[in-house]
Design a protein around this motif. Structure first.
Motif, mmCIF file in Angstrom:
data_model
loop_
_atom_site.group_PDB
_atom_site.id
_atom_site.type_symbol
_atom_site.label_atom_id
_atom_site.label_comp_id
_atom_site.label_asym_id
_atom_site.label_seq_id
_atom_site.Cartn_x
_atom_site.Cartn_y
_atom_site.Cartn_z
ATOM 1 N N LYS A 53 -12.169 -9.292 2.549
ATOM 2 C CA LYS A 53 -11.070 -8.356 2.160
ATOM 3 C C LYS A 53 -9.978 -7.895 3.146
ATOM 4 O O LYS A 53 -10.190 -8.048 4.382
ATOM 5 N N ASP A 170 -6.236 0.972 -5.254
ATOM 6 C CA ASP A 170 -6.353 -0.305 -4.369
ATOM 7 C C ASP A 170 -7.737 -0.889 -4.639
ATOM 8 O O ASP A 170 -7.826 -2.055 -4.758
ATOM 9 N N SER A 171 -8.520 -0.031 -4.504
ATOM 10 C CA SER A 171 -9.987 -0.374 -4.624
ATOM 11 C C SER A 171 -10.448 -1.233 -5.560
ATOM 12 O O SER A 171 -11.064 -2.327 -6.013
ATOM 13 N N ILE A 173 -8.515 -2.422 -7.993
ATOM 14 C CA ILE A 173 -7.834 -3.633 -8.155
ATOM 15 C C ILE A 173 -8.388 -4.823 -7.238
ATOM 16 O O ILE A 173 -8.394 -5.883 -7.888
ATOM 17 N N GLU A 174 -8.625 -4.615 -6.031
ATOM 18 C CA GLU A 174 -9.151 -5.544 -5.221
ATOM 19 C C GLU A 174 -10.814 -5.869 -5.994
ATOM 20 O O GLU A 174 -10.752 -7.341 -5.756
ATOM 21 N N ALA A 197 -1.204 1.794 -6.566
ATOM 22 C CA ALA A 197 -1.587 0.800 -5.682
ATOM 23 C C ALA A 197 -0.340 0.281 -4.909
ATOM 24 O O ALA A 197 0.787 0.314 -5.369
ATOM 25 N N THR A 200 1.279 -5.517 -2.584
ATOM 26 C CA THR A 200 0.160 -6.663 -2.726
ATOM 27 C C THR A 200 -0.676 -6.718 -3.879
ATOM 28 O O THR A 200 -0.545 -7.615 -4.472
ATOM 29 N N ASN A 201 -1.312 -5.557 -3.972
ATOM 30 C CA ASN A 201 -2.435 -5.290 -4.910
ATOM 31 C C ASN A 201 -1.540 -5.517 -6.345
ATOM 32 O O ASN A 201 -2.085 -6.072 -7.283
ATOM 33 N N GLN A 202 -0.590 -4.845 -6.507
ATOM 34 C CA GLN A 202 0.321 -4.961 -7.751
ATOM 35 C C GLN A 202 0.712 -6.209 -8.272
ATOM 36 O O GLN A 202 0.183 -6.667 -9.236
ATOM 37 N N ASP A 204 -0.988 -8.972 -7.123
ATOM 38 C CA ASP A 204 -2.137 -9.526 -7.395
ATOM 39 C C ASP A 204 -2.809 -9.234 -8.774
ATOM 40 O O ASP A 204 -3.258 -10.231 -9.389
#
Ligand SMILES: Cc1cc2nc3c(=O)[nH]c(=O)nc-3n(C[C@H](O)[C@H](O)[C@H](O)COP(=O)(O)OP(=O)(O)OC[C@H]3O[C@@H](n4cnc5c(N)ncnc54)[C@H](O)[C@@H]3O)c2cc1C
Length: 330
Positions: A53, A170-171, A173-174, A197, A200-202, A204
């Motif tokens: 991660k 965020d968690s 999404i990751e 989020a 970067t996560n958005q 992704d």
């Protein structure tokens, strides 16, 4: 009952606990112990972060200037754990693992830290036990027969499964982006967008949704779960039910209320009451890290709390400083 005595006992070896220990050590405090219930430091990072991660210093977009001596930068789960290994190795603080603290008892000359069959004595205590000991669970019941198919981490996931991730931070999404590499993934979030989020996560999640690798189920709530011949049937509100091989909830953690109340620490609005120096209403008893935050903090915030507490302790108690000849190796 055997009793040991320390200047400082820290409960929990996450980022905030390690920082509190090391910042105190660097100011000359000796006889510091960190008590950790798991088999190693940083149980939250080990259990809840997926392998490889990306670890963001400014987690959830919270920009944090580091105040202390621990120079933490963006990295991965593995580099972050290595970093904390070396921080611990380079400073003489005792880490006692497999040691779950049950409560803290105020005594005339300090505190009793109660673990199974033993009480450790300490002049000062800092509680840094985080919020992920008890991940948030849904309000509806999880039928016992499918409990093994409902998780809060990626630990039991395999490949080729039909998986639902619940949550939109965020968690969540990751988890969804990672699982989509080898599984058929949907993500269910009660809001219409992933606004909370980080950018970067958005990006992704937008990409995997656009590529058809993750099905978004947005603006939808779940009413209940059922056992569908060993699979998890998710009954959505206003939408047809769907059965999955596995459902993963990534909806944060809870305040460890029973620990706080058994230690006499007052709680208000889901957080322990403390002053600007992180000292609770009980003199000499501090709290730091995620437990002080409304909805989860970050590694960098925990590091800053440790630095602030060390400075406050030394300002108020000069006798704590045992060694002026401190070498900084970070
Ligand atoms: C999936 C996920 C991804 C994240 N990604 C990031 C990121 O990229 N960047 C970032 O900055 N933050 C991230 N975070 C948040 C970050 O992990 C936390 O803010 C940070 O770990 C909090 O540190 P802490 O020391 O307060 O608590 P924790 O890290 O939760 O540590 C608490 C420690 O206390 C121990 N403990 C608990 N109860 C007891 C007890 N009774 N006795 C003894 N020990 C006990 C636990 O085993 C644990 O080791 C993420 C969180 C999650 C869940």
């Amino acid at each position: 009952m055997k009793e040991k005595s320390y200047q400082l006992a820290i409960i929990g070896a996450g980022p905030a606990g390690i920082a509190t220990a090391v910042e105190n050590y660097l100011l000359g405090v000796r006889d510091i112990i960190i008590l950790e219930k798991d088999e190693n430091h940083n149980a939250t990072i080990r259990k809840f972060y997926k392998d490889k991660k990306r670890v963001d210093k400014d987690w959830k977009g919270q920009k944090v200037e580091l105040d202390g001596n621990i120079y933490f930068i963006d990295g991965t789960k593995e580099s972050t754990l290595d970093f904390f290994d070396s921080v611990l190795e380079n400073h003489s603080v005792e880490l006692k693992t497999h040691t779950e603290v049950q409560k803290i008892v105020k005594e005339d000359d300090g505190f009793g830290v109660v673990i199974t069959g033993e009480t450790i004595k300490a002049k000062y205590v800092v509680v840094t036990i985080g919020r992920m000991g008890k991940p948030n669970k849904p309000s509806y019941k999880i039928p016992p027969t499918i409990r093994k198919k409902v998780d809060f981490t990626l630990e039991s996931c395999s490949v080729g499964e039909k998986v639902l991730v619940v949550g939109g931070g965020d968690s969540a999404i990751e988890y969804a982006v990672e699982l989509a590499k080898h599984n058929d993934v949907s993500i269910c979030y009660r809001r219409e967008t992933f606004r909370r989020a980080n950018p970067t996560n958005q990006k992704d999640i937008d990409r995997v949704i656009k590529d058809g690798k993750v099905e978004p189920i947005l603006g939808v709530n779940i009413e209940s779960l059922e056992d569908d011949e060993g699979r998890v049937k998710v009954n959505y509100i206003g939408r047809e039910p769907v059965s999955y091989d596995r459902v993963i909830y990534a909806i944060g953690g809870t305040t460890p209320s029973s620990f706080l109340s058994s230690s006499g620490i007052e709680e208000r609005d889901g957080r322990p009451v403390h002053d600007d120096n992180y000292e609770t209403r009980i003199e000499g008893l501090y709290v730091a890290g995620d437990i002080t935050q409304e909805s989860g903090g970050s590694i960098a915030l925990g590091l800053n709390h440790g630095h602030a507490i060390a400075n406050h302790l030394l300002q108020n108690d000069n006798t704590l400083r045992r060694d002026d000849d401190v070498i900084k190796v970070l």
